[in-house]
Design an enzyme around this catalytic site. Structure first.
Site, PDB file in Angstrom:
ATOM      1  N   PRO A 102      36.509  38.896  32.107  1.00 43.94           N
ATOM      2  CA  PRO A 102      36.022  40.030  32.884  1.00 43.94           C
ATOM      3  C   PRO A 102      36.631  40.071  34.286  1.00 43.94           C
ATOM      4  O   PRO A 102      36.920  41.148  34.811  1.00 43.94           O
ATOM      5  CB  PRO A 102      34.506  39.810  32.919  1.00 43.94           C
ATOM      6  CG  PRO A 102      34.217  39.031  31.682  1.00 43.94           C
ATOM      7  CD  PRO A 102      35.391  38.120  31.520  1.00 43.94           C
ATOM      8  N   TYR A 103      36.840  38.898  34.902  1.00 50.72           N
ATOM      9  CA  TYR A 103      37.479  38.863  36.219  1.00 50.72           C
ATOM     10  C   TYR A 103      38.856  39.512  36.175  1.00 50.72           C
ATOM     11  O   TYR A 103      39.192  40.374  36.999  1.00 50.72           O
ATOM     12  CB  TYR A 103      37.601  37.420  36.707  1.00 50.72           C
ATOM     13  CG  TYR A 103      38.539  37.266  37.872  1.00 50.72           C
ATOM     14  CD1 TYR A 103      38.177  37.696  39.139  1.00 50.72           C
ATOM     15  CD2 TYR A 103      39.806  36.695  37.712  1.00 50.72           C
ATOM     16  CE1 TYR A 103      39.047  37.573  40.220  1.00 50.72           C
ATOM     17  CE2 TYR A 103      40.676  36.558  38.779  1.00 50.72           C
ATOM     18  CZ  TYR A 103      40.300  36.992  40.035  1.00 50.72           C
ATOM     19  OH  TYR A 103      41.162  36.877  41.095  1.00 50.72           O
ATOM     20  N   GLY A 104      39.672  39.098  35.191  1.00 51.63           N
ATOM     21  CA  GLY A 104      41.005  39.667  35.061  1.00 51.63           C
ATOM     22  C   GLY A 104      40.967  41.160  34.829  1.00 51.63           C
ATOM     23  O   GLY A 104      41.810  41.912  35.335  1.00 51.63           O
ATOM     24  N   THR A 147      38.674  43.225  35.979  1.00 47.64           N
ATOM     25  CA  THR A 147      38.375  43.919  37.240  1.00 47.64           C
ATOM     26  C   THR A 147      39.601  43.978  38.146  1.00 47.64           C
ATOM     27  O   THR A 147      39.789  44.955  38.882  1.00 47.64           O
ATOM     28  CB  THR A 147      37.204  43.270  38.005  1.00 47.64           C
ATOM     29  OG1 THR A 147      37.529  41.928  38.384  1.00 47.64           O
ATOM     30  CG2 THR A 147      35.934  43.271  37.164  1.00 47.64           C
TER      31      THR A 147
END
Length: 317
Positions: free
Chosen positions: A150-152, A154
């Site tokens: 999910p970080y990537g 965003t």
């Protein structure tokens, strides 16, 4: 350039960049919301390293406060480093926070800049996480974006909103995709910092996976230099990889660390977490040819300096 805004100025890269700008005679407006994703004391130490300087004005607040009239007045360049980092913490309910800090806050900034009669140059910090696990040879900026966390995701969405503002308003925005930045003041939750602390205490190091995963590590002052070069030479919508001197397996990095401490590291292998890339490797040809970016600090020298910094903080025995 005479005046710059640095978001995330108390963070790892942000504090180094702020110091460099001040040393170069630039007036700096710094913003940091002290998000408690790691020990806030570390960010306070970073601010102390910057020091009280007449040319530095600090605002302790979130970008969501949107005090743009104060923050952007007379600013030539915005260095946007404020974000919520970390692959492993971006799952579940925390994803809402990642969207707020990484996507929405960036959109607020871009919208404010677009409304100015003469918008500043905006250099946005992105991440190699947008690529996911890389295949084949070194990865250039045209490679498919396949984030595995999910970080990537965003960070990819953040890049897309930047490109939207470039196309709609001609906003002079460029993006830098960092490949695992390390060095003094590295976040205490990051691998190199944790490894050194464990080794200094004579404890075993926990490695996720088999240690064969590879990375391209970037020393923090090289990342800072890339920001300055991008502000001078990049065109609106440009995206650049920012990497180090070579790709290397994690197990080999541990060998270098052990050599610096004259020990053989004790390693405990654990199941790899969901969302970690197995391989990241930067093709920095575009940054070299367009920006004049060339990494100056070898991994060995960079690790030596990071170890000295950790020892100076009394974090090890």
């Amino acid at each position: 350039m005479t005046k710059a805004l640095v978001t995330g100025c108390a963070g790892f890269i942000g504090s180094h960049l702020t110091q460099r700008l001040l040393n170069d005679g630039v007036t700096v407006i710094g913003i940091d919301g002290f998000v408690d994703n790691y020990d806030v004391a570390a960010k306070l130490r970073n601010l102390a390293e910057i020091g009280n300087r007449p040319a530095f004005t600090f605002h302790s607040t979130m970008l969501q406060a949107q005090r743009w009239k104060d923050w952007l007045d007379g600013v030539d360049v915005v260095y946007h480093l404020a974000a919520l980092p970390g692959v492993r913490n971006s799952w579940g309910k925390a994803f809402t926070d990642y969207v707020s800090h990484n996507i929405l806050a960036t959109q607020f900034l871009l919208e404010a800049c677009a409304q100015l009669p003469k918008p500043p140059v905006v250099v946005v910090s992105s991440s190699s996480s947008v690529y996911g696990t890389m295949q084949g040879t070194f990865t250039n900026e045209n490679a498919p974006l396949r984030p595995v966390s999910p970080y990537g995701m965003t960070k990819e969405a953040m890049e897309q909103i930047c490109l939207v503002y470039v196309k709609a308003f001609g906003l002079p925005v460029t993006m830098l995709r960092y490949f695992t930045v390390y060095g003094p003041r590295q976040r205490p939750d990051m691998a190199f910092h944790l490894f050194f602390r464990k080794m200094l205490k004579g404890e075993a190091v926990s490695v996720f996976g088999d240690g064969q995963q590879s990375r391209d590590f970037t020393y923090v002052t090289d990342a800072v230099e890339a920001n300055l070069l991008a502000a001078k030479h990049a065109a609106p919508g440009d995206i650049f990889n920012v990497g180090g001197d070579r790709e290397i397996k994690l197990i080999d990095v541990l060998g270098i660390m052990g050599g610096l401490l004259n020990i053989t590291p004790q390693i405990v292998y654990q199941t790899g977490p969901v969302g970690d890339s197995q391989r990241t490797c930067a093709d920095i040809t575009l940054a070299q040819t367009r920006l004049g970016y060339h990494p100056q600090v070898s991994l060995e020298d960079g690790l030596r300096q990071q170890l000295a910094d950790i020892r100076s903080q009394g974090k090890g025995s």
